[in-house]
Write a protein that holds these residues in place. Structure first.
Motif: not given
Lengths: 333, 333
Positions: A313, A238-240, A231, A234-235, A309
């Motif tokens: 996340r 800026d994705t998931g 997570a 991803c943060a 995103a």
């Protein structure tokens, strides 16, 4: 020599730490500072991590294991940045009741790891503390210029991989805190020992570092739990991400635990102290990456992929169905 | 956000430490590791020093001053190696009762010093400790290649110089511990404030670094007392030294103290926390060095010279007569 028969700081450096300062730039710790020049074509990678007795390790842990843990949590960060380690600086806060036996065993642990990882001590500081013992390490290494995989560089469509096996250390800690879980999980003593050893002593995946530098766009070491650290990646990017719990590599001991107690899966996916590498690799490179990994004989398993995103996340699935976990990351602070 | 309303580690990094990571290689602390490349023709100089509440500073000291002390004791080491500082990594061990106000003021102290010394935070670690607060800093800087003055390179006939004034911090600490000495030494409040400020906040002599790199053969910062640190330089170089106590530069406040109480001279010469530079310069270069120092407007005073090794390493004289001191170095460990 101080009045209590133990060496003073200069004596302590001479006796215990000088033999560890093998690099010429460390000048045998005769100085307050060391010198270093990365060779042409390489970037220096720097990282720092500290461990505190009673928080990150048990005060009664063998001193050599404490030393190696302090060093290895840093080397693990370097490995995840595709770096070959070069050296480290170490600050140790010793309590009033420190003994030469303890310090000697601590330094033997450092010495053993220095040989294993081909690194030198470059400097340090020894201080007294009325509080619990602490060890703070700053480590540095080398990655080919422009190749450092950043947490921020994950992008949609990339495949996610992890080294080794996940969750062993988190389960090992549970066993250490409550021996009863060993029976509930149906583990024999070899299983329990495997899991405990993984908690006691991280294994930084330095053997995988060169492949990480060559193939990974984003990478980080997993220290606070796979789901939570993913997570974070991803943060930062800026994705998931979608994580397939069924693909997460487990040791035979962890498999037994998870089969006996489904709640153990939560510990596996969210517990800390894995010190494995999480890497995001472009889909176009993934076949070449997998071939290189197989050729090198390194365990690097695909566990999911980067997606656009979304809130939260990370989506964890098993068999195509979402899996809810009670918490995402081990809170070590 | 953690349950007690204070930010968790990620939140804490984002709020307080990210604004300090101004260098591109620090990647806004979004990663576990930073990158750095020394420019051509320079060597990287690395040093590490930690401070512990109740040992190296008073727990009630202003948080900004604690931060700046942690940073400056390291910058002082860099200055003594002729280095211009570039960056640092910081580990902070926070106690259970830490507050955002405290941390905010601590980071303001870092920010202010980063601007003053043109440096960036490159990484860090935030840990909890049940013991007293500690701060461990690893700082690095740049010295022109081959110019780092080593403790080991003092040789017979070289002249010894120190920057600034000696003993202020040691006297400041005595005042802090016992306000009565201020009256005994006949100090007014401006004198007392000057001495106390020198204890609270080191002033790393970075303005002198380039001249140290150009002219000094051996150099070190004085952190554990002039006499004891000079003895360390002599031990590292296998030489001796003669120190002329009458030449040691004193602030007006320290002069008053020493005149009123000859015992204060011992504190001046052996007390800690000076953070001035001690440099040994070849006799053949000393005239050019003194001219360069005068031109730059830097206080750098000749206080003695390097002589052949003898037992005890350091002879302190005044007016040609030996001076006996009760102890050579401040024992901080």
């Amino acid at each position: 020599m101080s009045k209590d028969g133990r060496p003073d700081e200069d004596g302590l450096i001479a006796r215990y730490f000088r033999p560890l300062a093998t690099a010429p730039g460390a000048d045998r710790l005769l100085d307050d500072a060391a010198t270093y020049r990365p060779p042409q074509g390489f970037e220096q990678v720097l990282t720092t991590d500290a461990i505190v007795a009673g928080i990150h390790f048990f005060p009664e842990d063998p001193p050599g294991a404490v030393a190696r843990k302090a060093l290895r949590v840093n080397l693990s960060d370097l490995a995840a940045k595709g770096a070959a380690p070069a050296g480290y600086l170490l600050t140790i806060g010793l309590t009033e009741d420190w003994t030469e036996d303890w310090l000697s065993a601590f330094c033997e642990g450092l010495s053993s790891d220095q040989k294993e990882f081909d690194i030198s001590l470059y400097g340090g500081d020894t201080v007294r503390t009325p509080g619990p013992l602490f060890v703070s390490v700053t480590a540095f290494g080398l990655t080919p210029e422009g190749r450092v995989p950043r947490r921020t560089k994950a992008s949609v469509g990339q495949k996610l991989y992890v080294t080794g096996t996940i969750g062993d250390a988190a389960l090992g800690l549970k066993i250490r805190l409550d021996d009863g879980v060993r029976t509930r999980w149906g583990l024999n003593s070899a299983d329990a020992e495997h899991l405990s050893a993984r908690y006691l002593l991280p294994r930084p995946r330095l053997g995988a570092a060169a492949l990480v530098a060559e193939y990974a766009s984003a990478a980080m070491d997993i220290s606070d739990g796979l789901a939570g650290d993913l997570a974070r990646m991803c943060a930062a990017s800026d994705t998931g991400a979608v994580l397939d719990a069924g693909q997460v590599p487990l040791s035979p001991a962890a498999k037994k635990a998870v089969e006996a107690d489904p709640a153990a899966l939560s510990a596996v996916l969210t517990g800390g102290d894995d010190y494995e590498i999480l890497a995001a690799v472009d889909a176009a490179k993934s076949a070449a990456f997998e071939a290189a990994v197989a050729k090198a004989g390194i365990a690097f398993t695909q566990i999911g992929e980067i997606v656009p995103a979304f809130t939260g996340r990370v989506r964890i699935e098993r068999g195509g169905h979402p899996l809810a976990l009670d918490r995402l990351a081990f809170r070590h602070f």
